[in-house]
Design an enzyme around this catalytic site. Structure first.
Site, PDB file in Angstrom:
ATOM      1  N   GLY A 175      -4.338 -12.495  -6.860  1.00  0.00           N
ATOM      2  CA  GLY A 175      -3.910 -11.232  -7.470  1.00  0.00           C
ATOM      3  C   GLY A 175      -3.385 -11.512  -8.863  1.00  0.00           C
ATOM      4  N   ALA A 180       2.104 -10.425  -8.461  1.00  0.00           N
ATOM      5  CA  ALA A 180       1.631 -11.774  -8.750  1.00  0.00           C
ATOM      6  C   ALA A 180       2.374 -12.333  -9.966  1.00  0.00           C
ATOM      7  CB  ALA A 180       0.127 -11.742  -9.011  1.00  0.00           C
ATOM      8  N   CYS A 181       2.414 -11.558 -11.046  1.00  0.00           N
ATOM      9  CA  CYS A 181       2.997 -12.067 -12.293  1.00  0.00           C
ATOM     10  C   CYS A 181       4.511 -12.238 -12.169  1.00  0.00           C
ATOM     11  CB  CYS A 181       2.652 -11.136 -13.455  1.00  0.00           C
ATOM     12  SG  CYS A 181       0.892 -11.133 -13.818  1.00  0.00           S
ATOM     13  N   GLY A 265      -2.254  -5.832  -3.906  1.00  0.00           N
ATOM     14  CA  GLY A 265      -2.088  -4.384  -3.787  1.00  0.00           C
ATOM     15  C   GLY A 265      -1.447  -3.979  -2.469  1.00  0.00           C
ATOM     16  N   ASP A 306       4.908   6.102  -2.080  1.00  0.00           N
ATOM     17  CA  ASP A 306       3.773   5.186  -1.924  1.00  0.00           C
ATOM     18  C   ASP A 306       2.767   5.662  -0.887  1.00  0.00           C
ATOM     19  OD1 ASP A 306       5.046   3.589  -3.748  1.00  0.00           O
ATOM     20  OD2 ASP A 306       5.141   1.808  -2.477  1.00  0.00           O
ATOM     21  N   HIS A 440      20.893  -1.362 -37.615  1.00  0.00           N
ATOM     22  CA  HIS A 440      20.411  -2.593 -38.230  1.00  0.00           C
ATOM     23  C   HIS A 440      21.281  -3.752 -37.785  1.00  0.00           C
ATOM     24  CE1 HIS A 440      18.627  -5.254 -41.157  1.00  0.00           C
ATOM     25  NE2 HIS A 440      19.855  -5.644 -41.459  1.00  0.00           N
TER      26      HIS A 440
HETATM   27  C1  LIG Z   1       7.988  -7.125  -4.604  1.00  0.00           C
HETATM   28  C2  LIG Z   1       8.030  -5.700  -5.118  1.00  0.00           C
HETATM   29  C3  LIG Z   1       8.656  -5.445  -6.311  1.00  0.00           C
HETATM   30  C4  LIG Z   1       8.710  -4.129  -6.786  1.00  0.00           C
HETATM   31  N1  LIG Z   1       9.318  -3.908  -7.987  1.00  0.00           N
HETATM   32  C5  LIG Z   1       9.379  -2.660  -8.471  1.00  0.00           C
HETATM   33  C6  LIG Z   1      10.057  -2.390  -9.691  1.00  0.00           C
HETATM   34  O1  LIG Z   1      10.592  -3.279 -10.348  1.00  0.00           O
HETATM   35  N2  LIG Z   1      10.100  -1.111 -10.129  1.00  0.00           N
HETATM   36  C7  LIG Z   1       9.516  -0.100  -9.429  1.00  0.00           C
HETATM   37  O2  LIG Z   1       9.611   1.053  -9.869  1.00  0.00           O
HETATM   38  N3  LIG Z   1       8.863  -0.324  -8.272  1.00  0.00           N
HETATM   39  C8  LIG Z   1       8.786  -1.581  -7.779  1.00  0.00           C
HETATM   40  N4  LIG Z   1       8.146  -1.808  -6.596  1.00  0.00           N
HETATM   41  C9  LIG Z   1       7.513  -0.671  -5.904  1.00  0.00           C
HETATM   42  C10 LIG Z   1       8.566   0.156  -5.166  1.00  0.00           C
HETATM   43  O3  LIG Z   1       9.355  -0.696  -4.356  1.00  0.00           O
HETATM   44  C11 LIG Z   1       7.907   1.230  -4.320  1.00  0.00           C
HETATM   45  O4  LIG Z   1       7.014   1.974  -5.114  1.00  0.00           O
HETATM   46  C12 LIG Z   1       8.915   2.186  -3.728  1.00  0.00           C
HETATM   47  O5  LIG Z   1       9.934   1.472  -3.078  1.00  0.00           O
HETATM   48  C13 LIG Z   1       8.227   3.145  -2.750  1.00  0.00           C
HETATM   49  O6  LIG Z   1       9.177   3.967  -2.137  1.00  0.00           O
HETATM   50  P1  LIG Z   1       8.774   4.851  -0.879  1.00  0.00           P
HETATM   51  O7  LIG Z   1       9.982   5.661  -0.553  1.00  0.00           O
HETATM   52  O8  LIG Z   1       7.501   5.536  -1.110  1.00  0.00           O
HETATM   53  O9  LIG Z   1       8.519   3.808   0.295  1.00  0.00           O
HETATM   54  P2  LIG Z   1       9.478   2.720   0.943  1.00  0.00           P
HETATM   55  O10 LIG Z   1      10.603   2.358   0.069  1.00  0.00           O
HETATM   56  O11 LIG Z   1       8.581   1.639   1.422  1.00  0.00           O
HETATM   57  O12 LIG Z   1      10.121   3.484   2.190  1.00  0.00           O
HETATM   58  C14 LIG Z   1       9.385   3.803   3.324  1.00  0.00           C
HETATM   59  C15 LIG Z   1      10.288   3.628   4.536  1.00  0.00           C
HETATM   60  O13 LIG Z   1       9.700   4.299   5.633  1.00  0.00           O
HETATM   61  C16 LIG Z   1       9.916   3.534   6.803  1.00  0.00           C
HETATM   62  N5  LIG Z   1       8.885   3.939   7.760  1.00  0.00           N
HETATM   63  C17 LIG Z   1       7.539   3.821   7.645  1.00  0.00           C
HETATM   64  N6  LIG Z   1       6.937   4.380   8.696  1.00  0.00           N
HETATM   65  C18 LIG Z   1       7.914   4.865   9.506  1.00  0.00           C
HETATM   66  C19 LIG Z   1       7.920   5.555  10.722  1.00  0.00           C
HETATM   67  N7  LIG Z   1       6.790   5.876  11.349  1.00  0.00           N
HETATM   68  N8  LIG Z   1       9.110   5.884  11.280  1.00  0.00           N
HETATM   69  C20 LIG Z   1      10.284   5.552  10.667  1.00  0.00           C
HETATM   70  N9  LIG Z   1      10.341   4.920   9.494  1.00  0.00           N
HETATM   71  C21 LIG Z   1       9.168   4.582   8.915  1.00  0.00           C
HETATM   72  C22 LIG Z   1       9.786   2.096   6.321  1.00  0.00           C
HETATM   73  O14 LIG Z   1      10.444   1.221   7.219  1.00  0.00           O
HETATM   74  C23 LIG Z   1      10.459   2.175   4.962  1.00  0.00           C
HETATM   75  O15 LIG Z   1      11.824   1.854   5.043  1.00  0.00           O
HETATM   76  C24 LIG Z   1       8.103  -3.086  -6.065  1.00  0.00           C
HETATM   77  C25 LIG Z   1       7.477  -3.347  -4.844  1.00  0.00           C
HETATM   78  C26 LIG Z   1       7.445  -4.639  -4.368  1.00  0.00           C
HETATM   79  C27 LIG Z   1       6.779  -4.912  -3.049  1.00  0.00           C
HETATM   80  N1  LIG Z   2       7.725  -3.885 -12.104  1.00  0.00           N
HETATM   81  C1  LIG Z   2       7.243  -2.984 -11.265  1.00  0.00           C
HETATM   82  O1  LIG Z   2       7.320  -1.782 -11.471  1.00  0.00           O
HETATM   83  C2  LIG Z   2       6.584  -3.449  -9.996  1.00  0.00           C
HETATM   84  C3  LIG Z   2       6.768  -4.750  -9.549  1.00  0.00           C
HETATM   85  C4  LIG Z   2       6.132  -5.137  -8.376  1.00  0.00           C
HETATM   86  C5  LIG Z   2       5.361  -4.229  -7.669  1.00  0.00           C
HETATM   87  N2  LIG Z   2       5.220  -2.974  -8.131  1.00  0.00           N
HETATM   88  C6  LIG Z   2       4.391  -2.005  -7.410  1.00  0.00           C
HETATM   89  O2  LIG Z   2       3.865  -2.592  -6.234  1.00  0.00           O
HETATM   90  C7  LIG Z   2       2.492  -2.291  -6.100  1.00  0.00           C
HETATM   91  C8  LIG Z   2       1.777  -3.505  -5.553  1.00  0.00           C
HETATM   92  O3  LIG Z   2       1.727  -4.516  -6.552  1.00  0.00           O
HETATM   93  P1  LIG Z   2       0.534  -5.563  -6.619  1.00  0.00           P
HETATM   94  O4  LIG Z   2       0.727  -6.401  -7.822  1.00  0.00           O
HETATM   95  O5  LIG Z   2       0.364  -6.242  -5.297  1.00  0.00           O
HETATM   96  O6  LIG Z   2      -0.729  -4.619  -6.668  1.00  0.00           O
HETATM   97  P2  LIG Z   2      -1.726  -4.030  -7.753  1.00  0.00           P
HETATM   98  O7  LIG Z   2      -2.516  -3.034  -7.026  1.00  0.00           O
HETATM   99  O8  LIG Z   2      -1.027  -3.628  -8.994  1.00  0.00           O
HETATM  100  O9  LIG Z   2      -2.659  -5.281  -8.119  1.00  0.00           O
HETATM  101  C9  LIG Z   2      -3.501  -5.906  -7.195  1.00  0.00           C
HETATM  102  C10 LIG Z   2      -4.089  -7.156  -7.822  1.00  0.00           C
HETATM  103  O10 LIG Z   2      -4.826  -7.874  -6.849  1.00  0.00           O
HETATM  104  C11 LIG Z   2      -6.154  -8.116  -7.303  1.00  0.00           C
HETATM  105  N3  LIG Z   2      -7.001  -8.154  -6.114  1.00  0.00           N
HETATM  106  C12 LIG Z   2      -7.180  -7.165  -5.210  1.00  0.00           C
HETATM  107  N4  LIG Z   2      -7.989  -7.591  -4.220  1.00  0.00           N
HETATM  108  C13 LIG Z   2      -8.309  -8.887  -4.498  1.00  0.00           C
HETATM  109  C14 LIG Z   2      -9.090  -9.886  -3.851  1.00  0.00           C
HETATM  110  N5  LIG Z   2      -9.726  -9.642  -2.708  1.00  0.00           N
HETATM  111  N6  LIG Z   2      -9.204 -11.099  -4.427  1.00  0.00           N
HETATM  112  C15 LIG Z   2      -8.562 -11.358  -5.587  1.00  0.00           C
HETATM  113  N7  LIG Z   2      -7.797 -10.470  -6.234  1.00  0.00           N
HETATM  114  C16 LIG Z   2      -7.679  -9.242  -5.701  1.00  0.00           C
HETATM  115  C17 LIG Z   2      -6.432  -6.992  -8.278  1.00  0.00           C
HETATM  116  O11 LIG Z   2      -7.457  -7.343  -9.163  1.00  0.00           O
HETATM  117  C18 LIG Z   2      -5.055  -6.865  -8.955  1.00  0.00           C
HETATM  118  O12 LIG Z   2      -4.899  -7.859  -9.935  1.00  0.00           O
HETATM  119  C19 LIG Z   2       1.992  -1.925  -7.474  1.00  0.00           C
HETATM  120  O13 LIG Z   2       1.162  -0.801  -7.376  1.00  0.00           O
HETATM  121  C20 LIG Z   2       3.215  -1.637  -8.294  1.00  0.00           C
HETATM  122  O14 LIG Z   2       3.304  -0.278  -8.659  1.00  0.00           O
HETATM  123  C21 LIG Z   2       5.803  -2.557  -9.286  1.00  0.00           C
END
Ligand SMILES: Cc1cc2nc3c(=O)[nH]c(=O)nc-3n(C[C@H](O)[C@H](O)[C@H](O)COP(=O)(O)OP(=O)(O)OC[C@H]3O[C@@H](n4cnc5c(N)ncnc54)[C@H](O)[C@@H]3O)c2cc1C
Ligand SMILES: NC(=O)c1ccc[n+]([C@@H]2O[C@H](COP(=O)([O-])OP(=O)(O)OC[C@H]3O[C@@H](n4cnc5c(N)ncnc54)[C@H](O)[C@@H]3O)[C@@H](O)[C@H]2O)c1
Length: 459
Positions: A175, A180-181, A265, A306, A440
């Site tokens: 990824g 990844a980054c 993703g 999400d 500045h």
């Molecule tokens: C490593 C990582 C880094 C990230 N960094 C950033 C960032 O820097 N900035 C940013 O804006 N976004 C970032 N994101 C993305 C961000 O975290 C998500 O977009 C956001 O948290 C989504 O919120 P949500 O409420 O849609 O889902 P979630 O926060 O995933 O909440 C869904 C909740 O529903 C619960 N749930 C699911 N199904 C059921 C069910 N059937 N019954 C009861 N509970 C259930 C789950 O347990 C979960 O707690 C990052 C994501 C990851 C993975």
């Molecule tokens: N700073 C932030 O806001 C932040 C930080 C972390 C995560 N997130 C959120 O979490 C979500 C998930 O992040 P992510 O980086 O996993 O997903 P992403 O969807 O942004 O990127 C997926 C990456 O995986 C690659 N890929 C997909 N299938 C592949 C395969 N079979 N083989 C090789 N490469 C493949 C794609 O080309 C792409 O580079 C993002 O949509 C982002 O919005 C946000």
């Protein structure tokens, strides 16, 4: 059947509705099956940024020589202690918030897995609940590609990589986007040799100039296997063996590593929600289909975050939750959701941030635009910090002179972008941005310089 005013499934962005609804006196059920707070708090934004900050610090120390500070002999990052602290902190925060929520009047916080048994009936822990207004905020989980052998290996997703207490010697990362980054940056800073499998481009969604600059900088510390895809994964003698194939030339090679991070993703968490018992529909990837009021095919059932996938950020689900709260309860109205300028940032070295249109998008739309660009190195603060790389690139409409997009790569990009988010929202022009007084020699002078560059091309 228990009657509520509001039911919310998911305690991530779902709290943007459940908590204010209860505070307004609406009888609210908040259903969560895992730790309170969702992805952002437990396995996303917060723990990742708690790891990224010390990684940035190590990187700053490594590079301090350019400003005559010699501190790079003895950098001793205790990765294990750091990860333990981060894990403990987010667990404590989650428990603390859950305790607070349990004490709220009008709110029933139910720990359990909720699923629909009919259009407006949710079952959880053997209880059947109904409400006129139901919100689905069930989020997303890491998407795992079907690579032969992968499922039989102890690979990590971001969830495990954020809690891994031992630092691998070498890590292969599948990824090339946000996760990844950002996590690659953390591990590399602490000493892991990082190898990225980049199918097409690093940060492929970004403006071409930003992508190119990002890759040029990133490859100084990480090995980028450009155009390679994994075709087989094996786990042998405590090592991952990843067979790669070039997607154009067909050439193959093998990589060995102690750790494998899959960051390809996310998939929506909608498959076990019992949606088949309702009229709610999903697209072919499983994301819930909603209209421009975030309403699903069932009137009164809304979805956000999400699991809908309009955007995949915490700031976007917050915005959606606030929109729903306002238009349904606080000041009822029929206004559709208008996202406006949704910004994004990648918290790495180099950092990047962007909002609004990119050049490709404007070209596709046939918009006549000018590009104003300024390099950090030419700004006063950039010069003081001896910053060689990084720039701001602003796009303006040639006729209206309005800001259309902003793209920044370099120090503090995620902070610098904020004035441009407001600028886009307020439809500011070149002149608006030049009328303000910039402190500045603060870094935002970079933005002013880019605006001046655009002005010079317009006049
Ligand atoms: C490593 C990582 C880094 C990230 N960094 C950033 C960032 O820097 N900035 C940013 O804006 N976004 C970032 N994101 C993305 C961000 O975290 C998500 O977009 C956001 O948290 C989504 O919120 P949500 O409420 O849609 O889902 P979630 O926060 O995933 O909440 C869904 C909740 O529903 C619960 N749930 C699911 N199904 C059921 C069910 N059937 N019954 C009861 N509970 C259930 C789950 O347990 C979960 O707690 C990052 C994501 C990851 C993975
Ligand atoms: N700073 C932030 O806001 C932040 C930080 C972390 C995560 N997130 C959120 O979490 C979500 C998930 O992040 P992510 O980086 O996993 O997903 P992403 O969807 O942004 O990127 C997926 C990456 O995986 C690659 N890929 C997909 N299938 C592949 C395969 N079979 N083989 C090789 N490469 C493949 C794609 O080309 C792409 O580079 C993002 O949509 C982002 O919005 C946000």
């Amino acid at each position: 059947m228990e009657q509520f005013d509001v039911i919310v499934i998911g305690s991530g962005g779902g709290t943007k509705i459940a908590l204010p609804a209860a505070q307004r006196g609406l009888k609210t059920a908040l259903i969560e099956r895992d730790a309170f707070g969702g992805t952002c708090l437990n396995r996303g934004c917060i723990p990742s940024k708690m790891l990224i900050y010390p990684a940035d610090m190590i990187y700053a120390i490594r590079n301090a020589r350019r400003v005559n500070v010699y501190a790079d002999q003895q950098i001793d990052g205790d990765f294990s202690a750091l990860v333990q602290r981060v894990t403990k902190t987010v667990s404590q925060m989650s428990e603390h918030f859950a305790d607070k929520v349990r004490q709220l009047d009008h709110l029933d916080y139910i720990n359990g897995s909720g699923h629909f048994v009919a259009d407006k009936v949710v079952e959880v822990n053997g209880r059947q609940l109904t409400a006129p207004t139901i919100f689905i905020a069930t989020g997303a989980r890491p998407s795992i590609p079907e690579i032969p052998g992968l499922a039989d290996t102890p690979y990590m997703t971001s969830t495990e990589a954020l809690r891994c207490e031992s630092l691998p010697k070498r890590m292969v990362i599948i990824g090339a986007s946000y996760i990844a980054c950002e996590l690659g940056h953390v591990y590399e800073a602490f000493g892991t040799e990082t190898h990225f499998l980049v199918r097409s481009a690093l940060l492929r969604q970004e403006d071409d100039d930003i992508r190119t600059a990002f890759a040029d900088d990133f490859r100084q510390r990480h090995t980028l296997h450009m155009g390679f895809e994994p075709v087989e994964v094996r786990w042998e003698d405590e090592l991952f063996c990843i067979r790669l194939r070039h997607n154009e030339k067909g050439t193959e090679k093998e990589l060995y590593a102690e750790a494998l991070l899959v960051s390809t993703g996310v998939d929506p968490v909608t498959d076990d929600l019992g949606l088949e018992h309702t009229a709610i529909t999903c697209n072919d990837k499983g994301f819930i289909e909603v209209d421009d009021h975030l309403q699903t095919a069932v009137p009164g059932v809304y979805a956000l975050g999400d699991c809908v996938g309009n955007y995949l950020f915490r700031h976007s689900v917050n915005f959606e939750g606030e929109y729903l709260m306002r238009t349904l309860f606080e000041a009822p109205s029929d206004e559709p959701i208008v996202y406006g300028a949704v910004p994004r940032a990648v918290f790495t070295v180099p950092e990047m941030a962007a909002v609004g249109a990119g050049e490709k998008q404007l070209q596709q739309q046939g918009v006549d635009y000018v590009v104003g660009r300024a390099d950090y190195a030419d700004s006063n603060m950039g010069m003081a910090r001896m910053l060689e790389n990084g720039f701001a690139k602003l796009l303006f409409d040639r006729n209206s002179r309005r800001l259309l997009g902003a793209h920044i790569i370099g120090e503090e990009a995620s902070d610098l972008i904020h004035m441009l988010i407001l600028g886009l929202q307020q439809q500011v022009t070149v002149e608006d941005l030049l009328q303000m007084i910039y402190i500045h020699p603060a870094l935002p002078e970079l933005i002013r310089d880019a605006v001046r560059d655009a002005r010079d091309q317009l006049s």
